[in-house]
Structure formats: C-alpha cells, structure tokens
Motif scaffolding. Structure first.
Motif, PDB file in Angstrom:
ATOM      1  N   ALA A 229      29.780  41.845  41.952  1.00  0.00           N
ATOM      2  CA  ALA A 229      31.095  42.099  42.543  1.00  0.00           C
ATOM      3  C   ALA A 229      32.174  41.573  41.602  1.00  0.00           C
ATOM      4  CB  ALA A 229      31.215  41.420  43.910  1.00  0.00           C
ATOM      5  N   ALA A 230      33.408  41.987  41.893  1.00  0.00           N
ATOM      6  CA  ALA A 230      34.570  41.494  41.153  1.00  0.00           C
ATOM      7  C   ALA A 230      35.604  41.004  42.149  1.00  0.00           C
ATOM      8  CB  ALA A 230      35.152  42.599  40.279  1.00  0.00           C
ATOM      9  N   ARG A 231      36.099  39.797  41.946  1.00  0.00           N
ATOM     10  CA  ARG A 231      37.085  39.205  42.838  1.00  0.00           C
ATOM     11  C   ARG A 231      38.473  39.245  42.214  1.00  0.00           C
ATOM     12  NH1 ARG A 231      33.243  34.026  44.353  1.00  0.00           N
ATOM     13  NH2 ARG A 231      31.949  35.106  45.901  1.00  0.00           N
ATOM     14  N   THR A 232      39.485  39.401  43.065  1.00  0.00           N
ATOM     15  CA  THR A 232      40.871  39.458  42.608  1.00  0.00           C
ATOM     16  C   THR A 232      41.661  38.272  43.150  1.00  0.00           C
ATOM     17  OG1 THR A 232      41.360  40.945  44.458  1.00  0.00           O
ATOM     18  CG2 THR A 232      40.908  41.956  42.330  1.00  0.00           C
ATOM     19  N   ASP A 233      42.854  38.077  42.564  1.00  0.00           N
ATOM     20  CA  ASP A 233      43.643  36.891  42.886  1.00  0.00           C
ATOM     21  C   ASP A 233      44.276  36.928  44.269  1.00  0.00           C
ATOM     22  OD1 ASP A 233      45.495  38.837  42.338  1.00  0.00           O
ATOM     23  OD2 ASP A 233      46.456  37.786  40.675  1.00  0.00           O
ATOM     24  N   ASP A 234      44.115  38.030  44.994  1.00  0.00           N
ATOM     25  CA  ASP A 234      44.605  38.077  46.378  1.00  0.00           C
ATOM     26  C   ASP A 234      43.469  37.897  47.389  1.00  0.00           C
ATOM     27  OD1 ASP A 234      43.326  40.447  45.945  1.00  0.00           O
ATOM     28  OD2 ASP A 234      45.004  41.730  46.538  1.00  0.00           O
ATOM     29  N   GLY A 235      42.322  37.444  46.901  1.00  0.00           N
ATOM     30  CA  GLY A 235      41.211  37.128  47.790  1.00  0.00           C
ATOM     31  C   GLY A 235      40.261  38.264  48.082  1.00  0.00           C
ATOM     32  N   GLU A 236      40.515  39.443  47.511  1.00  0.00           N
ATOM     33  CA  GLU A 236      39.629  40.584  47.759  1.00  0.00           C
ATOM     34  C   GLU A 236      38.372  40.490  46.882  1.00  0.00           C
ATOM     35  OE1 GLU A 236      39.992  43.202  49.901  1.00  0.00           O
ATOM     36  OE2 GLU A 236      41.777  42.265  50.750  1.00  0.00           O
ATOM     37  N   GLU A 237      37.299  41.077  47.382  1.00  0.00           N
ATOM     38  CA  GLU A 237      36.065  41.176  46.604  1.00  0.00           C
ATOM     39  C   GLU A 237      35.605  42.626  46.600  1.00  0.00           C
ATOM     40  OE1 GLU A 237      32.992  38.037  46.588  1.00  0.00           O
ATOM     41  OE2 GLU A 237      31.637  39.605  47.352  1.00  0.00           O
ATOM     42  N   HIS A 238      35.387  43.170  45.397  1.00  0.00           N
ATOM     43  CA  HIS A 238      35.029  44.579  45.244  1.00  0.00           C
ATOM     44  C   HIS A 238      33.579  44.679  44.760  1.00  0.00           C
ATOM     45  CE1 HIS A 238      39.315  45.594  45.570  1.00  0.00           C
ATOM     46  NE2 HIS A 238      39.511  44.543  44.798  1.00  0.00           N
ATOM     47  N   PRO A 239      32.749  45.420  45.469  1.00  0.00           N
ATOM     48  CA  PRO A 239      31.370  45.592  44.999  1.00  0.00           C
ATOM     49  C   PRO A 239      31.349  46.280  43.642  1.00  0.00           C
ATOM     50  CG  PRO A 239      31.874  47.168  46.741  1.00  0.00           C
ATOM     51  CD  PRO A 239      33.024  46.203  46.685  1.00  0.00           C
ATOM     52  N   ALA A 240      30.464  45.852  42.777  1.00  0.00           N
ATOM     53  CA  ALA A 240      30.406  46.429  41.430  1.00  0.00           C
ATOM     54  C   ALA A 240      29.028  46.214  40.834  1.00  0.00           C
ATOM     55  CB  ALA A 240      31.466  45.801  40.535  1.00  0.00           C
ATOM     56  N   HIS A 241      28.562  47.198  40.109  1.00  0.00           N
ATOM     57  CA  HIS A 241      27.370  47.052  39.276  1.00  0.00           C
ATOM     58  C   HIS A 241      27.765  46.850  37.817  1.00  0.00           C
ATOM     59  CE1 HIS A 241      26.024  49.344  42.849  1.00  0.00           C
ATOM     60  NE2 HIS A 241      24.959  48.567  42.753  1.00  0.00           N
ATOM     61  N   ASP A 242      28.973  47.334  37.469  1.00  0.00           N
ATOM     62  CA  ASP A 242      29.499  47.183  36.113  1.00  0.00           C
ATOM     63  C   ASP A 242      31.002  46.985  36.199  1.00  0.00           C
ATOM     64  OD1 ASP A 242      27.289  48.022  33.899  1.00  0.00           O
ATOM     65  OD2 ASP A 242      26.974  49.143  35.751  1.00  0.00           O
ATOM     66  N   VAL A 243      31.554  46.358  35.172  1.00  0.00           N
ATOM     67  CA  VAL A 243      32.990  46.122  35.081  1.00  0.00           C
ATOM     68  C   VAL A 243      33.447  46.510  33.680  1.00  0.00           C
ATOM     69  CG1 VAL A 243      34.820  44.374  35.054  1.00  0.00           C
ATOM     70  CG2 VAL A 243      32.997  44.248  36.774  1.00  0.00           C
ATOM     71  N   LEU A 244      34.536  47.260  33.597  1.00  0.00           N
ATOM     72  CA  LEU A 244      35.156  47.595  32.312  1.00  0.00           C
ATOM     73  C   LEU A 244      36.479  46.861  32.191  1.00  0.00           C
ATOM     74  CD1 LEU A 244      35.366  49.397  29.695  1.00  0.00           C
ATOM     75  CD2 LEU A 244      36.721  50.962  31.114  1.00  0.00           C
ATOM     76  N   ALA A 245      36.657  46.123  31.117  1.00  0.00           N
ATOM     77  CA  ALA A 245      37.937  45.501  30.821  1.00  0.00           C
ATOM     78  C   ALA A 245      38.756  46.473  29.979  1.00  0.00           C
ATOM     79  CB  ALA A 245      37.740  44.188  30.064  1.00  0.00           C
ATOM     80  N   ALA A 246      39.820  47.009  30.566  1.00  0.00           N
ATOM     81  CA  ALA A 246      40.698  47.958  29.875  1.00  0.00           C
ATOM     82  C   ALA A 246      42.132  47.455  30.008  1.00  0.00           C
ATOM     83  CB  ALA A 246      40.538  49.361  30.458  1.00  0.00           C
ATOM     84  N   ILE A 247      42.353  46.241  29.538  1.00  0.00           N
ATOM     85  CA  ILE A 247      43.634  45.547  29.731  1.00  0.00           C
ATOM     86  C   ILE A 247      44.479  45.539  28.466  1.00  0.00           C
ATOM     87  CG2 ILE A 247      42.833  44.158  31.669  1.00  0.00           C
ATOM     88  CD1 ILE A 247      42.306  41.863  29.703  1.00  0.00           C
ATOM     89  N   GLY A 248      44.252  46.515  27.614  1.00  0.00           N
ATOM     90  CA  GLY A 248      45.076  46.639  26.423  1.00  0.00           C
ATOM     91  C   GLY A 248      44.379  46.136  25.176  1.00  0.00           C
ATOM     92  N   ALA A 249      45.077  46.222  24.064  1.00  0.00           N
ATOM     93  CA  ALA A 249      44.526  45.822  22.772  1.00  0.00           C
ATOM     94  C   ALA A 249      45.547  44.985  22.019  1.00  0.00           C
ATOM     95  CB  ALA A 249      44.146  47.058  21.950  1.00  0.00           C
ATOM     96  N   ALA A 250      45.053  44.148  21.133  1.00  0.00           N
ATOM     97  CA  ALA A 250      45.910  43.288  20.313  1.00  0.00           C
ATOM     98  C   ALA A 250      45.695  43.628  18.850  1.00  0.00           C
ATOM     99  CB  ALA A 250      45.573  41.817  20.566  1.00  0.00           C
ATOM    100  N   PRO A 251      46.770  43.716  18.065  1.00  0.00           N
ATOM    101  CA  PRO A 251      46.615  44.042  16.643  1.00  0.00           C
ATOM    102  C   PRO A 251      45.806  42.980  15.917  1.00  0.00           C
ATOM    103  CG  PRO A 251      48.831  43.241  17.093  1.00  0.00           C
ATOM    104  CD  PRO A 251      48.165  43.427  18.419  1.00  0.00           C
ATOM    105  N   ARG A 252      44.975  43.421  15.014  1.00  0.00           N
ATOM    106  CA  ARG A 252      44.121  42.498  14.259  1.00  0.00           C
ATOM    107  C   ARG A 252      44.886  42.004  13.029  1.00  0.00           C
ATOM    108  NH1 ARG A 252      38.465  45.401  13.350  1.00  0.00           N
ATOM    109  NH2 ARG A 252      37.867  43.285  12.744  1.00  0.00           N
ATOM    110  N   THR A 253      45.630  40.946  13.238  1.00  0.00           N
ATOM    111  CA  THR A 253      46.532  40.429  12.203  1.00  0.00           C
ATOM    112  C   THR A 253      46.031  39.163  11.528  1.00  0.00           C
ATOM    113  OG1 THR A 253      47.773  39.178  13.870  1.00  0.00           O
ATOM    114  CG2 THR A 253      48.565  41.405  13.355  1.00  0.00           C
ATOM    115  N   ALA A 254      44.853  38.665  11.902  1.00  0.00           N
ATOM    116  CA  ALA A 254      44.396  37.366  11.392  1.00  0.00           C
ATOM    117  C   ALA A 254      44.353  37.341   9.867  1.00  0.00           C
ATOM    118  CB  ALA A 254      43.026  37.031  11.969  1.00  0.00           C
TER     119      ALA A 254
END
Length: 421
Positions: A229-254
C-alpha cells in the motif's frame, strides 16, 4: 590548428549528445569525436519509453537514434557504460570514472541530461517501487504493467505530470488499476494551469483512473520486500502492488559544478548556465539538452527545457557553435503527448503567473481544440488537441509577438495564418 588535430568530447549519450556528434560530421569536422555514455545501450530517444514502447506498440530497436554500426562508420569513438567523474578546465581534460583514463579536449559538450527525483520516504527500497527515465526502466515497467493487468493489480503513481499521466494511460490500457497522487489541485498544474489541467483529469477519470489531489506520499508499506500500500499525508492508505515515482527530474549538474562552471538559479529551473550560443562560463565548454539553462529572447527569461525537441535541436546547435559558426539558440519550446485517444502538441512557454487568460478555439468538450495562453493580446503558448498541422502558424504567432484579436483567435472559421499580421 586544423580540424584533424582537434578533439571534441561529448559527455552524455542521449539524443542531444548523439545529434551533436552527427552534426559535427555532417558539418565537415574531421577531428576526433568522442561520445561518452553512462548507459550500456546505444543512444536512444526517450518519448517512446512512456508511450509506444511502454505500450508494446513499438519495437525496442525503434528507439535508437542511429543504427549501432553508424558510430564506427562515422568515426565516432563511442564509450558505452562509462562515466566522467572530473573535468580539468586548466588542462582541458576529462577523466573516466571507471579506470581513470584521461582524455584531452579542444571543445567539450555537456549533455548529461536529468535524473528522476526520488521519493524521500520510508519504503522506497521495496521491489515494487519504480522510476522511468532509462530504457532499462521502461523494459521493467512494461512487464510490470502487463502483469498487473493480467492479475487485476494496482499501481499508485506519485505525480500527475506528463510522465505520470502517460504511464497511467498505459497502465489502464494493460488493464491495471491506477491511483494518481498529486499535491496540486489538477494534473499538469504547473505546466498548463487549472484551466487545461481539469480537462486531463476528466480524460483519465473516464478511463478509470482515480486521482487523489492535494496530497503527497509519506510511506510505502510492504511485507517480505513487496509493496502492499501507499500512505499519504492526509491519512489515506491506497492499496498498491507497485508504485511509480513521477515527481519530476533534476538536471545533472554535478560534473559542471565540480568544474566550477556557472549554474543557473533554481528559480529558473537550475541547470548549467549558458549563453545564446549554448556556451558555458568556460568558452571551450558547451551544454545542451535537459541540463542547459539558456536565455530565451522570445520570453525575456532564462529557461531550461526537458523535452525531446530541445535535445533534437539543441545538440546540433551546440555542435555548430563548437565549430565557430554563428548560433543564436532561440527555438520555440515544443513537446507532444499521447494519452488514450488524445494527441496533443504544445508550443511556447507560459507557466502559471505569466499569462492573463486562456483562449479556446474549437470544442474543448469534444477534445478537438487549440488553447492559447495570452499576455494581453500576445500569444505566449499554444496547445493543439486532436487538431493537426497547426504547429507552424502557432509558433509564428509566438515568435512574431504580434498582437492578435482574441475573438478572431477563438473563431475556427478564421484561418490561423491570417492572424497577427
């Protein structure tokens, strides 16, 4: 010094780097061209990873920029699975991270791209947590979505940007259950604003996607290494078998930062700061593609563009600048997306706060329309949805900056190419 005595090094084997190498040869450069790619796959294009290839509608070989034999045929020294861990600007050298090999350059292009942002929450080490940036990611995710579809499985997607929505559409086509968690009130809020974001929410809801707006993931719950499952900051819990993080990208500047090159302010999206010729603060080092922040004369601001067209056009522009040609990189930003039966193209630059109104031309209810983001009577951006062959006139309106009568702009019976003088 003649061309044959020069060495041009390109760090980054994505579309921008591969097209830069191609352009050096087509423009007649006869010196050494060294292309360094940190992936073991040959340079490829990224859009299919969340579109046709992910859906199984395009073959793996179709994503590559060139046939593998092309590099040797054009005397491109391609180093796959190699990283560069240092640039010595005084000595004009780059050092390979694996074996310490040092290569001298006359001109250097940084096309290091961007990396997906990571979820900084408990549970991200579980086997069912995914990112989508590389071909290997897409290969894995394609099998995951197919399995979820067969087994009535559930995927939770963190982020309702372009990647999140395209993967949501693919997952539904496979038959998987989908929940999208997004802190903004609509999808694509930071790109399209609320007016058009609502349209994409309705599109996905019609296809069975569940949205949870105004929330962020706080924990991924698992057992025996698997996601439950995946939990959110408002107390909800969502059933899940997989989770995708699609929260943007950061330039590779190192690499650029360690070399002491100027970096753009985060307010402008970060990235390596370049001028209109895509030249960094070092006159012999250039940057292109996702990692480059360049001044755009049409929008009177510095921009960093992560889309395919910027890599396609920016790599060749940087290559020509490296050859001493007169370059002024002012392409109108462009991207496209396909979701279910909706196809769209977007041209321009109009983040929230930069425009006064959105003018709709056509029937938004039928999803056959063009939207224009306006500042006064000037077009900043345009998005055509299931309306085709209008990119050129839209970009002309943006590029000329001509004042346009908004009533005529909204009227489908008035040809676009007659507007704006």
């Amino acid at each position: 010094m003649v061309d044959a005595d020069q060495t041009f090094v390109i760090v980054g084997g994505g579309l921008a780097g591969a097209k830069a190498a191609e352009t050096l040869r087509t423009e007649g450069f006869t010196g050494r061209v060294i292309l360094i790619c940190d992936e073991r796959d040959h340079p490829y294009e990224r859009p299919p990873l969340s579109k046709g290839y992910l859906l199984g509608k395009e073959e793996r070989d179709s994503v590559f920029v060139h046939e593998p034999a092309w590099y040797a045929q054009n005397d491109i020294e391609l180093h796959l699975g190699q990283t560069v861990d240092a640039v010595d600007r005084a000595a004009k050298t780059v050092r390979f991270g694996e074996d310490g090999t040092v290569v001298r350059y006359d001109k250097l292009l940084l096309a290091t791209g961007a990396e997906p942002r990571r979820l900084d929450i408990p549970g991200t080490d579980l086997a069912g947590v995914h990112h989508l940036r590389r071909l290997s990611h897409a290969e894995r995710l394609k099998h995951v979505l197919a399995a979820l579809g067969r087994d009535n499985g559930h995927i939770v997607i963190a982020g309702a940007g372009w990647i999140g929505l395209e993967v949501a559409a693919a997952a539904r086509e496979y038959g998987a259950e989908v929940t999208v968690v997004e802190p903004s009130p609509t999808p694509l809020h930071g790109v399209l604003g609320p007016e058009l974001g609502t349209l994409f929410a309705e599109l996905h809801r019609e296809h069975g996607v569940r949205f949870h707006f105004g929330a962020r993931l706080t924990e991924i719950v698992g057992q025996d290494g698997m996601v439950l499952a995946a939990r959110t900051d408002d107390g909800e819990e969502h059933p899940a078998h997989d989770v995708l993080a699609a929260i943007g990208a950061a330039p590779r500047t190192a690499l650029a930062e360690a070399a002491g090159l100027e970096i753009a302010d985060r307010a402008y999206g970060g990235g390596v700061r370049v001028d209109e010729r895509l030249r960094t603060s070092d006159p012999d080092i250039y940057a292109a593609g996702d990692v480059a922040s360049f001044p755009h004369p049409l929008f009177d601001t510095r921009v960093r563009v992560e889309h395919w067209a910027n890599a396609l056009n920016g790599g060749p522009a940087a290559a020509r600048a490296m050859l001493g040609q007169d370059v002024n990189y002012d392409r109108v930003p462009y991207f496209f997306s396909d979701q279910y039966d909706l196809g769209m193209e977007y041209s321009g630059w109009a983040p929230p706060g930069t425009y006064d109104q959105v003018v709709i031309r056509g029937d938004a209810g039928k999803r056959e329309f063009i939207a224009f983001w306006m500042k006064g009577n000037r077009v900043l951006a345009g998005m055509n949805v299931n309306v085709w062959d209008v990119t050129d006139p839209i970009q002309r309106l943006i590029r000329t900056g001509a004042e346009v009568d908004t009533e005529a702009l909204a009227d489908p019976h008035v040809p676009l190419d007659t507007l704006g003088g």
